[in-house]
Write an enzyme that holds these catalytic residues in place. Sequence first.
Site, short mmCIF file in Angstrom:
data_model
loop_
_atom_site.label_atom_id
_atom_site.label_comp_id
_atom_site.label_asym_id
_atom_site.label_seq_id
_atom_site.Cartn_x
_atom_site.Cartn_y
_atom_site.Cartn_z
N GLU A 1 8.84 1.36 11.51
CA GLU A 1 9.99 2.25 11.28
C GLU A 1 9.41 3.65 11.25
O GLU A 1 8.81 4.04 10.25
CB GLU A 1 10.60 1.96 9.90
N GLY B 1 6.51 4.94 8.50
CA GLY B 1 5.71 6.16 8.48
C GLY B 1 5.80 6.85 9.82
O GLY B 1 6.78 6.67 10.56
N GLU C 1 9.20 16.19 15.36
CA GLU C 1 9.72 15.97 14.01
C GLU C 1 9.03 16.94 13.05
O GLU C 1 7.81 16.86 12.85
CB GLU C 1 9.44 14.52 13.58
N CYS D 1 13.66 10.58 7.55
CA CYS D 1 13.49 10.12 8.94
C CYS D 1 14.76 10.33 9.75
O CYS D 1 14.71 10.66 10.92
CB CYS D 1 13.10 8.64 8.93
N LYS E 1 0.87 -1.19 0.00
CA LYS E 1 0.00 0.00 0.00
C LYS E 1 0.91 1.23 0.00
O LYS E 1 1.44 1.63 1.04
CB LYS E 1 -0.88 -0.02 1.26
#
Length: 501
Positions: free
Chosen positions: A269, A246, A404, A304, A193
Amino acid sequence: MSADLKTTEYWTALARSLRPDTGLFIDGAFVDAADGRRFETINPADDSVLATVARGGAIDIDRAVASARRAFRTAPWARIAPRARMAVLYRFADLIEAHAEAFAVLDAQDMGKPIAEMLTIDVPGSLACFRFMAEAADKITGMTTATGEDALHYILRQPLGVVGCIVPWNYPLMMAAWKIAPALAAGNAVVLKPAEQSPLSALLLGRLFVEAGGPPGILNVVPGYGEEAGQALARHMDVDKIAFTGSGEVGGLMMVYAGQSNLKHVSTECGGKSPHVIMADVEDLEAAVNTAVAGIYGNQGEVCSAGSRILVERAILGDVVEAFTARTRATVRIGNPLDPATTLGPLVTRSHQKRVLSYIDIGRDEGARLAFGGAVPAGHNSGAWVEPTLFADVGNGMRIAREEIFGPVGAVIGFDGPDEALRIANDTVYGLAAGVWTRDLGKAHRFAAGVECGMVWVNGYMNGDMTQPWGGWKQTGNGRDKCFDAIVAHTQTKSVWVTLG
Ligand code: NAD
């Protein structure tokens, strides 16, 4: 693969000529969504509609999972000699390489990444992943254990079955590669997906897998929204594992969905707020600063592992901010993602642009000093653009140091001595990566041992190859991509105890 960066005209002409696949790829063929719905994917460089794509929903996920289960049980994929699986995966990699330019243009247009990054990082990185995992396919082994003479006990290592891979938009091709390559190499069937912001390269992957000789149903690709297709996949009763990359928020939901459905395996992750530490005794300050600039502005900061907290020892703080500013002005070039000279494209969407700009307001309100940037670049009102931005005089308690931002916004934090550097580095809920620059090996190793994260770079940042376990500690999640462990994580053991007569 050596990259030929060519010209803007070349990439623009290629972009115009591409006719991307836009269906759901289920059971080896492109199909419409069961309810016929579609969604638009937007080019964030100019807000234009790039394509309309079939919008997968729960019924489509059911179809894809059923196809994957059927293929897992009936196609020889899980049972053939691993070297035969390896051969298909190598052919798959060769086809991806043959379509490298199409992949580069699709992702550059879908999420705004500079074409030069696609050609030098994403495409070669994805190929390296497919080839590493292909080669690993026949290196998975079971074992026998010590028993008495009246028994033989051996442990088989077998695929899990159907793996759902849910990926983000920041490296559309490469995140898909990191998820599907180990799952496929271990003999599983996959439902991928992709993120709704960047579905096009994943669909091309689906087509090429079957062209490479992959059995229909072993790789299905279902674009759609997270709360529709993504949730249906993660809650599905016949999916054995969700491999997720994500945000932490959605990573947490994956674990909830698994608990509320069939206790499937979940690997996560998620995000980061990684410290990039420059000690006053750094051997090559210029290299450290240049690397810190690339570490926060590469891929628009939508990384990330971005070195978003730049920790600098106070004795050199002023020099570093000055050099960082000069280096950014000299090397960061904002522009059309299809121009090979561009180093900073637009952010992925208008809503993400709004979010990043709101963090810049928060930084100002919190009393951080804006060293440069902080606005939409002049002349870039259509599209999702944000200037490279640096805050100095940041305290680690400020929100711009804790949350973040996932954009081109660096925060410089001063420290005195290695103990304070380590304390600040670890004062975060995240634990993906860290970098440290020092000429003192003892200091470097003590920092590496003490920092609470999954990856540490000494006198460098973001270096690595396929042998490196990519993943984090703490709220970054529990998954490991790349590395041999990633393939093992898509298998399960079976103990066979044979009673000898
Ligand atoms: P996101 O969590 O919003 O979306 C990721 C994927 O999850 C998308 O495919 C999305 O459609 C899907 N999703 C969203 N809501 C869902 C739901 N309720 N149920 C099921 N699926 C759902 O993240 P994003 O904005 O696409 O990506 C950015 C994040 O990814 C950042 O936090 C970044 O740090 C992280 N990331 C981590 C790594 C790593 O290796 N640790 C690598 C790349 C990106």
